[in-house]
Design a protein around this motif. Structure first.
Motif, PDB file in Angstrom:
ATOM      1  N   LEU A   1       0.825  -1.217   0.000  1.00  0.00           N
ATOM      2  CA  LEU A   1       0.000   0.000   0.000  1.00  0.00           C
ATOM      3  C   LEU A   1       0.857   1.264   0.000  1.00  0.00           C
ATOM      4  O   LEU A   1       0.388   2.338  -0.374  1.00  0.00           O
ATOM      5  N   ALA A   2       2.115   1.112   0.438  1.00  0.00           N
ATOM      6  CA  ALA A   2       3.001   2.283   0.490  1.00  0.00           C
ATOM      7  C   ALA A   2       3.772   2.480  -0.828  1.00  0.00           C
ATOM      8  O   ALA A   2       4.546   3.417  -0.961  1.00  0.00           O
ATOM      9  N   MET A   3       3.574   1.576  -1.787  1.00  0.00           N
ATOM     10  CA  MET A   3       4.310   1.670  -3.062  1.00  0.00           C
ATOM     11  C   MET A   3       3.749   2.792  -3.942  1.00  0.00           C
ATOM     12  O   MET A   3       2.574   3.145  -3.842  1.00  0.00           O
ATOM     13  N   ASP A   4       4.600   3.305  -4.833  1.00  0.00           N
ATOM     14  CA  ASP A   4       4.110   4.246  -5.844  1.00  0.00           C
ATOM     15  C   ASP A   4       3.447   3.477  -6.986  1.00  0.00           C
ATOM     16  O   ASP A   4       2.489   3.937  -7.585  1.00  0.00           O
ATOM     17  N   MET A   5       4.020   2.315  -7.271  1.00  0.00           N
ATOM     18  CA  MET A   5       3.470   1.531  -8.399  1.00  0.00           C
ATOM     19  C   MET A   5       3.485   0.050  -8.088  1.00  0.00           C
ATOM     20  O   MET A   5       4.437  -0.453  -7.465  1.00  0.00           O
ATOM     21  N   LEU A   6       2.448  -0.625  -8.579  1.00  0.00           N
ATOM     22  CA  LEU A   6       2.394  -2.085  -8.501  1.00  0.00           C
ATOM     23  C   LEU A   6       2.371  -2.598  -9.940  1.00  0.00           C
ATOM     24  O   LEU A   6       1.564  -2.117 -10.742  1.00  0.00           O
ATOM     25  N   VAL A   7       3.259  -3.537 -10.248  1.00  0.00           N
ATOM     26  CA  VAL A   7       3.195  -4.181 -11.570  1.00  0.00           C
ATOM     27  C   VAL A   7       2.815  -5.636 -11.338  1.00  0.00           C
ATOM     28  O   VAL A   7       3.588  -6.401 -10.746  1.00  0.00           O
ATOM     29  N   LEU A   8       1.617  -5.994 -11.774  1.00  0.00           N
ATOM     30  CA  LEU A   8       1.125  -7.356 -11.589  1.00  0.00           C
ATOM     31  C   LEU A   8       1.404  -8.142 -12.865  1.00  0.00           C
ATOM     32  O   LEU A   8       0.990  -7.716 -13.950  1.00  0.00           O
ATOM     33  N   ALA A   9       2.099  -9.265 -12.739  1.00  0.00           N
ATOM     34  CA  ALA A   9       2.283 -10.148 -13.905  1.00  0.00           C
ATOM     35  C   ALA A   9       1.623 -11.464 -13.547  1.00  0.00           C
ATOM     36  O   ALA A   9       1.929 -12.045 -12.506  1.00  0.00           O
TER      37      ALA A   9
END
Ligand SMILES: Cc1cc2nc3c(=O)[nH]c(=O)nc-3n(C[C@H](O)[C@H](O)[C@H](O)COP(=O)(O)O)c2cc1C
Length: 231
Positions: A53-61
């Motif tokens: 939740l603290a990330m700027d971006m999530l990349v889901l693969a």
């Protein structure tokens, strides 16, 4: 800039989703702090949800399962949604990207899964950056030596460029669907011969057994004692 690379394939060992993340990684902004997550049968810990939740971006693969999202990953997404609703601070700035691969040749099989991710972003208050769907994902394992952007991975190069363009600009862009630069018929033939028929043989079945329709009489499997067993 904190980026989480999340592998949502439930398989152990090497995965096609992992292949996509590996090819994306060198294209990400150099200043980015990258963390990796593997979503398996074991649930993430609470602190890991907080990290995400603290990330700027999530990349889901992830792989396409039944035109949708594999259940391990779905559980994680549902938990994250719950966390955003219980948390006082809504993480408005999290941007989400998805790279989906599927078994059929056409990458647009992933359209529905992209919409599921888009809706999930809306529910969580995240920004949907963009996504791509790439068909014939099982081919990645045999073309690891080919540079991305050339030969059968030419379209994958374009898909990654599309995703990275959105990451760098911060703009949301429409999803992109593609497949390898490889003849569809040849893909079908090789997957039938090398995967489906070989798997049938390993399970004491014949290729024609794979084409059986529901309602037909049961397949009789040989047993070690010579007796046969119904399936
Ligand atoms: C349970 C299951 C369901 C699947 N459902 C689909 C599907 O609906 N459409 C499709 O094109 N491929 C489907 N596939 C194929 C996977 O998406 C494909 O093999 C993918 O490349 C696996 O990627 P991974 O190595 O990252 O797990 C399915 C595979 C499994 C095991």
């Amino acid at each position: 800039m904190n980026i989480a690379l999340i592998n949502g394939s439930p398989k152990g060992g090497a995965t096609n989703s992992g292949f996509l993340l590996e090819k994306l990684r060198p294209l990400l902004p150099q200043e980015a702090a990258i963390s990796t997550y593997r979503i398996g049968p074991k649930a993430l810990k609470n602190e890991q949800y907080l990290e995400l939740l603290a990330m700027d971006m999530l990349v889901l693969a992830f792989p396409l399962y039944f035109d949708a999202i594999p259940s391990h990953l779905l559980r994680m997404l549902t938990e994250m949604e719950r966390s955003t609703q219980s948390s006082n601070q809504r993480p408005q700035t999290v941007r989400v990207y998805a790279m989906i691969n599927n078994g059929f040749f056409e990458g647009d099989q992933c359209k529905l899964a992209v919409e599921l991710i888009r809706n999930w972003c809306e529910r969580c208050g995240f920004m949907f950056g963009t996504a791509f769907g790439h068909g014939a994902g099982e081919m990645f394992g045999s073309v690891g030596h080919v540079p991305v952007g050339s030969g059968p991975l030419k379209n994958l190069g374009l898909a990654l460029e599309h995703l990275v363009g959105s990451i760098r600009s911060g703009e949301s862009t429409e999803p992109f669907f593609t497949q390898p630069n490889f003849p569809r018929g040849l893909w079908k033939l090789s997957s039938t011969q090398l995967f489906w028929n070989a798997t049938a043989k390993k399970n004491s079945l014949k290729p024609k057994d794979l084409r059986r329709r529901p309602g037909m009489p049961p397949i009789r499997l040989p047993q070690s004692g010579g007796k046969r067993q119904d399936v």
